[in-house]
Write an enzyme that holds these catalytic residues in place. Structure first.
Site, PDB file in Angstrom:
ATOM      1  N   GLU A 147      -0.828 -10.427   1.751  1.00 38.85           N
ATOM      2  CA  GLU A 147      -1.338  -9.463   2.722  1.00 38.85           C
ATOM      3  C   GLU A 147      -2.829  -9.215   2.497  1.00 38.85           C
ATOM      4  OE1 GLU A 147       2.500  -6.691   3.768  1.00 38.85           O
ATOM      5  OE2 GLU A 147       1.460  -6.225   1.904  1.00 38.85           O
ATOM      6  N   CYS A 160     -10.018  -6.043   2.299  1.00 37.87           N
ATOM      7  CA  CYS A 160      -9.307  -6.067   1.025  1.00 37.87           C
ATOM      8  C   CYS A 160      -8.475  -7.345   0.997  1.00 37.87           C
ATOM      9  CB  CYS A 160      -8.427  -4.827   0.907  1.00 37.87           C
ATOM     10  SG  CYS A 160      -7.431  -4.757  -0.597  1.00 37.87           S
ATOM     11  N   CYS A 167       2.278 -10.434  -8.132  1.00 34.03           N
ATOM     12  CA  CYS A 167       1.462 -10.049  -9.286  1.00 34.03           C
ATOM     13  C   CYS A 167       2.370  -9.984 -10.501  1.00 34.03           C
ATOM     14  CB  CYS A 167       0.801  -8.693  -9.042  1.00 34.03           C
ATOM     15  SG  CYS A 167      -0.286  -8.158 -10.403  1.00 34.03           S
ATOM     16  N   CYS A 171       2.731  -3.167 -13.177  1.00 34.98           N
ATOM     17  CA  CYS A 171       2.416  -1.734 -13.241  1.00 34.98           C
ATOM     18  C   CYS A 171       3.459  -0.977 -12.418  1.00 34.98           C
ATOM     19  CB  CYS A 171       1.017  -1.470 -12.712  1.00 34.98           C
ATOM     20  SG  CYS A 171      -0.284  -2.334 -13.639  1.00 34.98           S
ATOM     21  N   CYS A 174       2.836   0.496  -8.716  1.00 35.08           N
ATOM     22  CA  CYS A 174       2.259  -0.409  -7.725  1.00 35.08           C
ATOM     23  C   CYS A 174       3.348  -1.293  -7.135  1.00 35.08           C
ATOM     24  CB  CYS A 174       1.172  -1.264  -8.380  1.00 35.08           C
ATOM     25  SG  CYS A 174       0.462  -2.527  -7.315  1.00 35.08           S
ATOM     26  N   CYS A 402      -4.004   1.242  -1.293  1.00 34.50           N
ATOM     27  CA  CYS A 402      -3.973   0.728  -2.661  1.00 34.50           C
ATOM     28  C   CYS A 402      -2.600   0.911  -3.283  1.00 34.50           C
ATOM     29  CB  CYS A 402      -5.000   1.465  -3.523  1.00 34.50           C
ATOM     30  SG  CYS A 402      -6.699   1.010  -3.144  1.00 34.50           S
TER      31      CYS A 402
END
Length: 434
Positions: A147, A160, A167, A171, A174, A402
């Site tokens: 994305e 962005c 990933c 975390c 996230c 974010c």
């Protein structure tokens, strides 16, 4: 850029020495994904190897201008055709053979097939903020999804971009971190996100009339510095004058990292003067080990040392990103500790802190800090002389802010139990007072 007067007199010179690498006594948390199985990381588990190693087709954007010339000449065409192709891509933002009117008509399709193979196809496009924010879901040539988010402001247009499909940093606050890492993106796959956004802007398809991307932030899916070589290449292409690249100012390119100190030092050594953003999220190692598991490899001192070295080498002030999570990392004593640790590295002048109200993530009970607590946190930093600004959160209603980007999140019963146990550990650490 040195300011000795701002630096504590007891700060050790140069890089902090260690008797052993960070995490040397810890088990290897990386793993290969089981072929054919979905990735679901256990609490605190890092995935440092991609599940796939798909190699996208060779693309013009992967090549330097000299390499493009050589490739064109291999096709029996004069070298200047490479510059014409580059102008179409980096200045006109087009790969359509019908637009390549200065190239031989009977060779256009061949040139497009060779230099502009399709790398991204749009799956969905969502709009927020009256059209000023657009979130794109892209399908890569071999199936994974990524994305990117385009945000138009009165004085700039920020894109962005994603550097990985998924990933592996895991975390817990996230959404992308819960996906695991499918594979790294090539330089051209990253640059295509920019090229397509520029094409849409040039064609006036966003409110506000024609324009172009002015700012790039590597804050989409993935840990940029875990995909170091393609990301470094992209930074050079973004910065290089047309037709070598997009001709963007380096100060308008921001590369974020959760703390890969060794890669930050590579960035420093290569003299790539972009803006460095460190996603810190906690000022104490006990809490950061839980919130940002890479901290077990590179602790807070190590990443701040590397960030300071980057500032000294480039003169570029480092951004410190800090997601404010209610009752987890937003306490007054942590604000004070954050200020002390940053200043201890060399004064207050070398960093700018961006506290970010936590954006909601599906399956997580954590929420943003109370606005009054946010203000107190920022004021504590400012009282210490540190520049700090609450960062704007665009696109949260379309999961485009974010920490919200996630093309697919797998939640098995076992994974949910692991995640809930991890949350309990975080809350226990967060509530402990030294």
């Amino acid at each position: 850029m040195n300011h000795p007067a701002d630096r504590p007199s007891d700060r050790p010179a140069g890089r902090r020495e260690k008797t052993a690498p960070a995490g040397a006594d810890l088990p290897d948390l990386s793993r290969e994904a089981v072929p054919g199985e979905k990735i679901a990381l256990a609490p605190g588990q890092l995935q440092l190897r991609p599940a796939r190693r798909g190699k996208p087709p060779a693309h013009l954007a992967d090549l330097t201008l000299d390499e493009r010339i050589a490739a064109v000449e291999e096709m029996g065409l004069p070298g200047y055709r490479a510059k014409q192709l580059s102008v179409h891509y980096f200045e006109h933002f087009t790969t359509d053979p019908e637009d390549l009117t200065d190239l031989p008509k009977d060779r256009r399709q061949e040139l497009v097939d060779r230099f502009f193979p399709p790398l991204l196809s749009v799956v969905s496009r969502q709009s927020a903020d009256h059209g000023a924010t657009q979130k794109f879901l892209w399908k890569l040539f071999d199936g994974p999804m990524v994305e990117s988010v385009l945000m138009r402001y009165s004085d700039r247009v920020t894109l962005c971009i994603s550097s990985e499909a998924g990933c592996g940093m895991n975390c817990p606050f996230c959404a992308t971190g819960q996906m695991g890492l499918t594979r790294n993106l090539s330089a051209a796959e990253i640059l295509e996100q920019v090229r397509i956004a520029n094409k849409l802007l040039a064609d006036g398809e966003l409110p506000g009339g024609p324009g172009r991307v002015s700012n790039i932030v590597f804050m989409g899916m993935g840990e940029p510095l875990a995909n170091y070589r393609p990301v470094a290449t992209v930074c050079k292409r973004l910065n290089a004058p047309a037709p070598e690249g997009f001709g963007m100012g380096a100060r308008h390119i921001t590369v974020s990292t959760v703390g890969l100190a060794a890669a930050v030092r590579k960035l420093t050594a290569e003299k790539i003067p972009v803006t460095l953003a460190v996603s810190l999220h906690a000022p104490d190692d006990a809490l950061r080990n839980e919130l940002v598991p890479i901290n077990t490899r590179f602790d807070i001192d190590e990443i701040l040392d590397a960030a300071w070295e980057y500032f000294e080498a480039t003169g570029r002030r480092v951004s410190i990103e800090y997601a404010l999570i209610r009752d987890i990392n937003d306490q007054a004593h942590r604000a004070q500790l954050l200020a002390e640790r940053l200043i201890a590295k060399g004064g207050a002048h070398w960093i700018h802190v961006n506290p970010i109200p936590l954006n909601p993530v599906k399956g997580s009970k954590w929420t943003a800090s109370d606005p009054f607590v946010e203000k107190q946190f920022v004021q504590t930093l400012r009282d210490a002389g540190i520049s700090a600004t609450i960062r704007d959160t665009r696109g949260s209603d379309i999961d485009g802010a974010c920490g919200q980007l996630a093309a697919e999140v797998i939640e098995t019963d076992e994974h949910r139990e692991d995640r809930e146990a991890r949350i309990a550990r975080v809350e226990a650490v967060a509530g402990a007072v030294d």
